[in-house]
Design a protein around this motif. Structure first.
Motif, PDB file in Angstrom:
ATOM      1  N   ARG A 154       0.825  -1.211   0.000  1.00  0.00           N
ATOM      2  CA  ARG A 154       0.000   0.000   0.000  1.00  0.00           C
ATOM      3  C   ARG A 154       0.858   1.260   0.000  1.00  0.00           C
ATOM      4  N   THR A 155       1.854   1.337   0.873  1.00  0.00           N
ATOM      5  CA  THR A 155       2.653   2.557   0.929  1.00  0.00           C
ATOM      6  C   THR A 155       3.489   2.743  -0.331  1.00  0.00           C
ATOM      7  N   ASP A 158       1.103   3.979  -3.106  1.00  0.00           N
ATOM      8  CA  ASP A 158       0.664   5.352  -2.853  1.00  0.00           C
ATOM      9  C   ASP A 158       1.796   6.353  -3.089  1.00  0.00           C
ATOM     10  N   MET A 159       2.986   6.030  -2.621  1.00  0.00           N
ATOM     11  CA  MET A 159       4.100   6.959  -2.783  1.00  0.00           C
ATOM     12  C   MET A 159       4.502   7.108  -4.254  1.00  0.00           C
ATOM     13  N   GLY A 193       8.908   7.952   1.670  1.00  0.00           N
ATOM     14  CA  GLY A 193       7.607   7.347   1.916  1.00  0.00           C
ATOM     15  C   GLY A 193       7.665   5.831   1.938  1.00  0.00           C
ATOM     16  N   THR A 196       9.186   4.781   5.146  1.00  0.00           N
ATOM     17  CA  THR A 196       8.169   4.940   6.186  1.00  0.00           C
ATOM     18  C   THR A 196       7.234   3.736   6.223  1.00  0.00           C
ATOM     19  N   GLY A 197       6.849   3.239   5.062  1.00  0.00           N
ATOM     20  CA  GLY A 197       5.995   2.060   5.016  1.00  0.00           C
ATOM     21  C   GLY A 197       6.647   0.843   5.627  1.00  0.00           C
ATOM     22  N   THR A 274       8.221  11.231   6.936  1.00  0.00           N
ATOM     23  CA  THR A 274       7.069  11.764   6.200  1.00  0.00           C
ATOM     24  C   THR A 274       7.095  13.279   6.184  1.00  0.00           C
TER      25      THR A 274
END
Length: 277
Positions: A154-155, A158-159, A193, A196-197, A274
């Motif tokens: 997902r991350t 999205d990124m 990002g 971060t995920g 982030t």
């Protein structure tokens, strides 16, 4: 009109008051839980916790084997799950953004994000533990990897979707192949990002107990054999907290504090990355 405005203002005030009360109740319970955790956790914190093995009933000891077991299982899970999640997210964002396969994978991924971890543990038990005939740290790592993958997918997607297409077009305009554009342009723009995920995935699996009960089980002694049962901090906390021995209960509070501080640290790092992005 003034009457309607007054009623709306009164209704808004009541709802804001109810929201504030609900938030206050939630924060009160959070403060009580954290206060008890800090008080009982720090009271049992010592060097012995990080240098001694889990003790037999009624004796003092530490959590060294449980901490190291959690690190081993978590590292293997991240090594297995992160590349799969990044590659899947890259395909969904760069190659198959509007395909039916991507739509189906995204739907399944959303289900996995909200699926109870105990279901994942039971699935890996049937898939890995029963055919092998015994519990193992490897099975526990696979179960945690299954929990890592949807977060990273997902991350990553999205990124990469946030990267402007103009950057990709600029790379393509100078004759760079698509995979080089993704590696050198899209990944660099979305790096913070994506990291971060991964950190959020680590924070999620750090305190998971149910999957490890079905897979890695536990081991009161030191073991680095991933093909055998291995101690882990969440399972040790679970067992020690339910025991009638005060020494074990104190170690359970200390272990819970260690996990909480670890997750807090990972969350702070993730938020800072982030914000830097």
């Amino acid at each position: 009109m003034s009457g309607i405005y007054s009623r709306r203002k009164a209704t808004n005030g009541i709802m804001m008051w109810l929201c504030a009360v609900a938030a206050g109740i939630g924060l009160l319970w959070l403060a009580l839980i954290l206060g008890a955790l800090l008080y009982k956790g720090f009271s049992g914190l010592s060097i012995a916790v990080f240098t001694q093995m889990t003790p037999p009933p009624g004796e003092a000891g530490g959590l060294l084997n449980a901490i190291m077991g959690s690190l081993i299982v978590t590292v293997i899970a991240v090594i297995v799950g992160t590349p799969i999640g990044i590659l899947a997210g890259t395909y969904m964002a760069e190659y198959g953004r509007f395909t039916r396969l991507t739509t189906a994978v995204r739907f399944i991924n959303d289900i996995l994000l909200s699926a109870p971890s105990i279901v994942v543990g039971l699935f890996i038990y049937e898939l890995v533990v029963r055919p092998m005939g015994h519990f193992s740290a490897l099975a526990g790592s696979i179960a945690l990897a299954v929990l890592v993958i949807p977060v990273v997918v997902r991350t990553t997607e999205d990124m990469l979707n946030l990267v402007p297409n103009a950057l990709r077009e600029a790379g393509t305009a100078i004759g760079a192949p698509r995979w080089i554009v993704i590696r050198s342009v899209a990944y660099r723009a979305a790096l913070s990002g994506m990291v971060t995920g991964v950190l959020l995935a680590i924070a999620r699996i750090s305190g998971e107990t149910a999957p490890l009960l079905f897979t890695a089980l536990n081991n009161q002694f030191w073991s680095s054999n991933i093909n055998a049962p291995m101690a882990s901090l969440p399972v040790t906390i679970f067992q020690f907290a339910l025991s009638p021995y005060k020494e074990w209960q104190d170690l359970a509070w200390t272990g819970a504090l260690i996990i909480t501080l670890t997750v807090l640290g990972l969350s702070i790092v993730a938020r800072s990355l982030t914000g830097r992005k």
